[in-house]
Design an enzyme around this catalytic site. Sequence first.
Site, PDB file in Angstrom:
ATOM      1  N   LYS A 108       0.870  -1.181   0.000  1.00 40.92           N
ATOM      2  CA  LYS A 108       0.000   0.000   0.000  1.00 40.92           C
ATOM      3  C   LYS A 108       0.898   1.218   0.000  1.00 40.92           C
ATOM      4  O   LYS A 108       2.018   1.173   0.509  1.00 40.92           O
ATOM      5  CB  LYS A 108      -0.872   0.016   1.265  1.00 40.92           C
ATOM      6  CG  LYS A 108      -2.092   0.891   1.127  1.00 40.92           C
ATOM      7  CD  LYS A 108      -3.123   0.168   0.287  1.00 40.92           C
ATOM      8  CE  LYS A 108      -4.489   0.771   0.384  1.00 40.92           C
ATOM      9  NZ  LYS A 108      -5.493  -0.249   0.010  1.00 40.92           N
TER      10      LYS A 108
HETATM   11  N1  GLU Z   1      -7.126   0.051  -3.174  1.00 44.84           N
HETATM   12  C1  GLU Z   1      -7.922  -1.117  -3.469  1.00 44.84           C
HETATM   13  C2  GLU Z   1      -7.970  -2.032  -2.266  1.00 44.84           C
HETATM   14  O1  GLU Z   1      -7.789  -1.608  -1.159  1.00 44.84           O
HETATM   15  C3  GLU Z   1      -7.506  -1.804  -4.754  1.00 44.84           C
HETATM   16  C4  GLU Z   1      -6.116  -2.341  -4.796  1.00 44.84           C
HETATM   17  C5  GLU Z   1      -5.676  -2.840  -6.159  1.00 44.84           C
HETATM   18  O2  GLU Z   1      -6.482  -2.841  -7.078  1.00 44.84           O
HETATM   19  O3  GLU Z   1      -4.520  -3.206  -6.270  1.00 44.84           O
HETATM   20  O4  GLU Z   1      -8.263  -3.195  -2.361  1.00 44.84           O
END
Ligand code: GLU
Length: 420
Positions: free
Chosen positions: A106
């Site tokens: 993240k």
């Molecule tokens: N930000 C989204 C999540 O928390 C998507 C992550 C992604 O598509 O890699 O799942």
Amino acid sequence: MSDHLNLFEMASSQFKKAADLINLNPMVRTILSEPQNEIIVNFPVTMDDGTHRLFKGYRIQHNNTHGPYKGGIRFHESVNLAEVKALASWMTWKSALMGIPFGGAKGGVTLNPRNFSPAELQRITRRFTYALGNNIGPEYDIPAPDVGTGAREMVWMMDTYMQMFNASERNQTRRVVTGKSLINGGSLGRDKATGQGLVFCFDVWSQHAGFEIKGSTFFVQGYGNVGSHAARIMQARGARLLAANDHTGSIGNADGIDAEDLAAYVAQKGGVKGYPRAKEIALTEFFHTKADVFIPAALECTVNASTDSLIQAKFVVEGANGPTTPEAEQTLAKRGITVIPDILANSGGVTVSYFEWVQNKNSEIWDLEKVDEELNRVMTRATLGVIQEMKARKCDPRTAAMALAVGRLEKIYMERGIFP
Ligand code: GLU
């Protein structure tokens, strides 16, 4: 939102609970208890008025044994190290649970995007991407949108990353990010994927629980990408939206709110406040909405000690990451309220990100029917798996989902061992 500061502790306590339940191998427990890499960059950007500002950006790479690091980039003023670490670890569990060949990561930049012009946001995004440099890559770490970012930011990230390569290599770097616009290599259905996946998951769960979505009522916190798509798809299934809340305020209408009409209003006005076909309500009234289903789709820890006793729904379906504190979860369980956990319910986003990545890699374009069908298949398989695990281990849904995910990683480590 006081729990905000301790988000990694919260994530760690969820991990510990699952690890204890499955009697996780001590080596694997040690490895998974912290992220593999924690990257923090401070980078300068020129503002529109000619002054300069320094921004703090994070990329936390929690684990890549199941596949390349994968996870969103958040632009929000409360972004901090503990938060990004927690969010990164949830991505690891999410990918493993869904059986998609990615790990977990993240990122984020501590800023309020509403305070910057599009030109400034573009320079911030590009300079952040540049500062990350080779810490991201199409086979190494693949960012995506999260709170405060979208297709626009992903295309800027892609374009910036591509500049580091020769023209002949650039096309194969397109998949360094997912969640791009269609014309720039995005996938059909990625936009609605998290909301769509949530409803596919709830289709299976509700059938299993003998609950009928058609004719039921629900309310949503956060009317952005996740919340507004989930609401529109629930409405298309015959459910009625009774209240919505976001950073601008809360609205309610016991006769129902048209989810499509509200989405159009929010797209134009930037929030739910002032929506003419509902009345403004207090936050406590919002949480106390008499409806069958609550979909928290905003930030973490909104279902906490001060809101848990207000919730009257039968199901809390987590569209956001980490919306329910462990204490609130216990309170809800005692009151017979089922919490369908984030790593299952909101994993439609990363699942369609995977489809986008595969399409880019193979120079394919899938039609929407294929994307939805594949998403439904992945969501259904994972949801049935969690229900089965919950019964077998006699535990709550989150611990069952975590146990499955952590168990898969344990298997990988036991086969591979650790180097040297
Ligand atoms: N930000 C989204 C999540 O928390 C998507 C992550 C992604 O598509 O890699 O799942």
